[in-house]
Design a protein around this motif. Structure first.
Motif, short mmCIF file in Angstrom:
data_model
loop_
_atom_site.label_atom_id
_atom_site.label_comp_id
_atom_site.label_asym_id
_atom_site.label_seq_id
_atom_site.Cartn_x
_atom_site.Cartn_y
_atom_site.Cartn_z
N MET A 1 1.78 -1.57 -13.89
CA MET A 1 1.15 -0.90 -12.25
C MET A 1 0.14 -1.93 -12.02
O MET A 1 -1.09 -1.02 -12.96
CB MET A 1 1.01 0.05 -12.23
CG MET A 1 2.86 0.91 -11.91
SD MET A 1 3.52 2.23 -11.85
CE MET A 1 4.74 2.80 -12.02
N ALA A 2 -0.61 -2.80 -11.36
CA ALA A 2 -1.90 -3.35 -10.82
C ALA A 2 -2.59 -2.18 -9.74
O ALA A 2 -1.24 -1.69 -8.72
CB ALA A 2 -1.92 -4.42 -10.32
N ALA A 3 -3.98 -1.68 -10.41
CA ALA A 3 -4.66 -0.61 -9.64
C ALA A 3 -5.87 -0.84 -9.89
O ALA A 3 -6.29 -1.45 -10.67
CB ALA A 3 -3.92 0.90 -10.29
N SER A 4 -6.69 0.23 -8.55
CA SER A 4 -8.19 -0.57 -8.99
C SER A 4 -8.98 1.03 -8.32
O SER A 4 -8.29 1.99 -8.06
CB SER A 4 -8.64 -1.48 -8.05
OG SER A 4 -8.34 -1.13 -6.54
N ALA A 5 -10.22 1.51 -8.84
CA ALA A 5 -10.67 2.63 -8.90
C ALA A 5 -11.26 2.26 -7.45
O ALA A 5 -11.91 1.48 -7.52
CB ALA A 5 -11.75 2.94 -9.96
N LEU A 6 -11.24 3.14 -6.63
CA LEU A 6 -12.12 3.54 -5.78
C LEU A 6 -13.38 4.24 -5.40
O LEU A 6 -14.37 4.28 -4.77
CB LEU A 6 -11.48 3.69 -4.35
CG LEU A 6 -10.19 2.93 -4.26
CD1 LEU A 6 -9.09 3.95 -3.15
CD2 LEU A 6 -10.14 1.75 -3.86
N GLY A 7 -13.89 5.11 -5.89
CA GLY A 7 -14.90 5.74 -6.50
C GLY A 7 -13.83 7.18 -6.34
O GLY A 7 -12.98 7.65 -5.61
N GLY A 8 -15.06 8.14 -6.76
CA GLY A 8 -14.75 9.93 -7.27
C GLY A 8 -13.54 9.76 -8.01
O GLY A 8 -13.58 9.00 -8.91
N ASP A 9 -12.27 10.60 -7.70
CA ASP A 9 -11.42 10.52 -8.85
C ASP A 9 -10.28 9.53 -7.64
O ASP A 9 -9.03 9.82 -8.23
CB ASP A 9 -10.65 12.10 -8.13
CG ASP A 9 -12.31 12.75 -8.67
OD1 ASP A 9 -12.44 13.28 -9.98
OD2 ASP A 9 -12.83 13.89 -7.91
N ALA A 10 -10.67 8.89 -7.24
CA ALA A 10 -8.92 8.25 -6.45
C ALA A 10 -8.99 6.74 -7.21
O ALA A 10 -10.18 6.29 -7.48
CB ALA A 10 -9.82 7.85 -4.78
N VAL A 11 -7.86 6.48 -6.73
CA VAL A 11 -7.12 5.26 -7.45
C VAL A 11 -6.49 4.71 -6.63
O VAL A 11 -5.57 5.66 -6.23
CB VAL A 11 -6.77 5.16 -8.80
CG1 VAL A 11 -5.67 4.02 -9.29
CG2 VAL A 11 -7.55 6.01 -9.92
N ARG A 12 -6.60 3.34 -6.34
CA ARG A 12 -5.39 2.73 -5.34
C ARG A 12 -4.33 1.78 -5.85
O ARG A 12 -4.72 1.17 -6.90
CB ARG A 12 -6.46 1.85 -4.55
CG ARG A 12 -5.05 0.56 -3.63
CD ARG A 12 -5.67 0.54 -2.43
NE ARG A 12 -4.90 0.04 -1.52
CZ ARG A 12 -5.53 -1.07 -0.60
NH1 ARG A 12 -5.92 -0.69 -0.27
NH2 ARG A 12 -4.20 -1.69 0.35
N VAL A 13 -3.09 1.92 -6.15
CA VAL A 13 -2.41 0.99 -6.89
C VAL A 13 -1.93 -0.49 -5.83
O VAL A 13 -1.39 0.39 -5.33
CB VAL A 13 -0.51 2.42 -7.31
CG1 VAL A 13 0.39 1.13 -7.80
CG2 VAL A 13 -1.16 2.99 -8.24
N ALA A 14 -2.04 -0.88 -6.31
CA ALA A 14 -1.72 -1.83 -5.73
C ALA A 14 -0.13 -2.51 -4.76
O ALA A 14 -0.63 -2.90 -3.62
CB ALA A 14 -1.61 -3.76 -6.86
N LYS A 15 0.14 -1.70 -5.90
CA LYS A 15 2.22 -1.73 -5.19
C LYS A 15 2.81 -0.51 -5.23
O LYS A 15 3.06 0.00 -6.37
CB LYS A 15 3.24 -2.95 -6.27
CG LYS A 15 4.41 -3.04 -5.27
CD LYS A 15 5.04 -4.32 -6.30
CE LYS A 15 6.47 -4.47 -5.32
NZ LYS A 15 7.15 -5.78 -6.78
N PRO A 16 2.65 0.01 -3.69
CA PRO A 16 2.94 1.37 -3.84
C PRO A 16 4.89 1.41 -4.54
O PRO A 16 5.74 0.71 -4.38
CB PRO A 16 3.32 1.36 -2.62
CG PRO A 16 2.88 0.89 -1.90
CD PRO A 16 2.58 -0.73 -2.72
N VAL A 17 4.82 2.85 -5.12
CA VAL A 17 5.39 2.95 -6.38
C VAL A 17 6.44 4.42 -5.69
O VAL A 17 5.41 4.96 -5.50
CB VAL A 17 5.92 2.62 -7.25
CG1 VAL A 17 5.29 1.59 -7.90
CG2 VAL A 17 4.88 3.55 -8.09
N ALA A 18 7.64 4.66 -6.50
CA ALA A 18 8.25 6.23 -6.29
C ALA A 18 7.31 6.80 -7.38
O ALA A 18 6.77 6.23 -8.21
CB ALA A 18 9.22 6.45 -6.28
N VAL A 19 6.98 8.38 -6.65
CA VAL A 19 5.86 8.96 -7.69
C VAL A 19 6.48 9.16 -8.87
O VAL A 19 6.52 9.34 -10.36
CB VAL A 19 6.13 10.73 -7.01
CG1 VAL A 19 5.68 9.92 -5.49
CG2 VAL A 19 6.90 11.27 -6.01
#
Length: 418
Positions: free
Chosen positions: A197-215
């Motif tokens: 799963m491709a993802a990136s840090a946004l700052g603080g505790d936040a991470v954005r996942v490039a392609k949404p998936v089920a939790v």
């Protein structure tokens, strides 16, 4: 289940929204009534329901070009809106969309609209570019928001209103909050990469996942290693300047995202309130998943006399009821459910809650007034009125976040008590 049944279920959900039911409730009711839906069918129903509401302005404009007058059978009108959404925004085969909609029309109003449905949808396919160009030239259509909503945006944000509209009409990002008690952002990014799963840090505790998936597919979600929470919503806990041992009130806590975040940041004594028992139960479920504890109380935050023990709080998160105008892309029904007259009642409720909570704050304590609204009458104007009513309150900082690619719309004002 055949496509035409899913089309009609989505059309019926549009009807529920017109009656004032929220999309969350209408979709849950539909899925309960059709308990045998497969995961794919549930996903299709959700896409048609959310998508039709997200693009309703354009869809209505297109339909009126093809059928100038509203149909006497509302169910057929809504079926056409759903089918037009499919033809514009999904990968479903156009012939299948048309044929299935015609089949469903045959089961409505004794089938007298079958020919009309067939003709309208095939006419759209022939005139697609022309019809969509006309919709794109009409502000009420392309904005996909009610006229009065757009007028308020123009007044409040003359330079940014188009960007706000555009951001409110797209699919929201999947943003996660890493539980720092369980690991670092860097560690979790590595786990996502290992899971493909491709993802990136946004700052603080936040991470954005490039392609949404089920939790359920997120590594460690069930174990509380991570939660789903918008980057803008994650600012609340950090703004409160938390430290171990503080007594904290989370007013209107459901569904518990901010409650959990605060407890992840420090060992606190947290009282989490919500007036709705079912929503309060969700707070408990979230805390249990995270392995955290708070005192949960079903109560009206604006009536402390019913629940407060008299012991002051060091911090208060006043996440007050609001129009939710900043989270429209996650809840596209909001823009169609709200009415211009709602803001006066919401404003009175917001002021009453803030006034009721202020005496509960210890001297030297801090209260964070928070909304997920983008309208000044719920935010900056509320702050100005509050400060005028409370000479012992000082605003340390405030921020209006507008919806954008990174986050939803939120407002924060941090108040200190002298």
């Amino acid at each position: 289940m055949a496509m035409h049944h899913i089309q009609q279920m989505a059309a019926d959900i549009l009807g529920r929204i017109e009656e004032g039911t929220t999309l969350t409730e209408a979709l849950a009711d539909a899925q309960r009534q059709q308990a045998g839906l497969s995961a794919a069918e549930r996903g299709a129903l959700q896409d048609l329901s959310y998508g039709s509401l997200r693009h309703l302005g354009v869809l209505r404009h297109c339909l009126r070009q093809l059928v100038p007058n509203p149909l006497p059978e509302p169910r057929v009108e809504r079926l056409l809106l759903v089918a037009l959404y499919q033809l514009q925004h999904t990968r479903a085969a156009p012939y299948a969309v048309v044929n299935e909609a015609v089949t469903q029309a045959g089961q409505l109003a004794r089938g007298k609209f079958k020919g009309l449905v067939n003709g309208v949808l095939r006419n759209f396919q022939r005139r697609r570019d022309e019809v969509l160009a006309a919709a794109a030239a009409d502000e009420a259509a392309w904005s996909n928001h009610p006229d009065w909503w757009v007028a308020r945006l123009k007044a409040a944000y003359p330079g940014e209103w188009r960007d706000v509209v555009d951001a409110s009409n797209v699919h929201p990002p999947l943003t996660l909050r890493v539980n720092r008690r369980r690991g670092s952002v860097a560690d979790y990014l590595a786990r996502l990469e290992a899971a493909g799963m491709a993802a990136s840090a946004l700052g603080g505790d936040a991470v954005r996942v490039a392609k949404p998936v089920a939790v359920r597919e997120l590594p460690g979600f069930a174990d509380g290693d991570v939660s789903v929470q918008d980057e803008g919503a994650q600012r609340a806990a950090h703004w409160l300047d938390l430290a171990p041992g503080l007594r904290v009130l989370d007013a209107c806590a459901a569904p518990g995202g901010k409650t959990g975040h605060m407890l992840e940041l420090a060992d606190l004594e947290v009282v989490a309130l919500d007036i709705d028992a079912a929503r309060l139960a969700r707070v408990g479920d979230n805390l249990e998943r995270l392995g955290l504890n708070a005192s949960l109380r079903q109560a009206d935050a604006a009536r402390p006399q019913d629940w407060w023990d008299g012991k002051p709080f060091d911090r208060i998160l006043a996440d007050v009821p609001c129009s939710a105008s900043g989270v429209v892309r996650r809840h596209p029904d909001i823009k169609w459910l709200r009415r211009p007259g709602d803001f006066a009642a919401l404003g009175r409720q917001q002021a009453a809650m803030a006034d009721a909570l202020w005496p509960l704050l210890a001297s030297g304590g801090k209260m964070l007034y928070a909304t997920c609204s983008i309208f000044p009458e719920e935010n900056r104007q509320q702050l100005e009125s509050f400060l005028a009513r409370h000479p012992d309150a000082a605003c340390l900082k405030q921020e209006q976040l507008l919806p954008c690619e990174r986050h939803d719309g939120f407002y924060y004002a941090l108040l200190a008590k002298s």
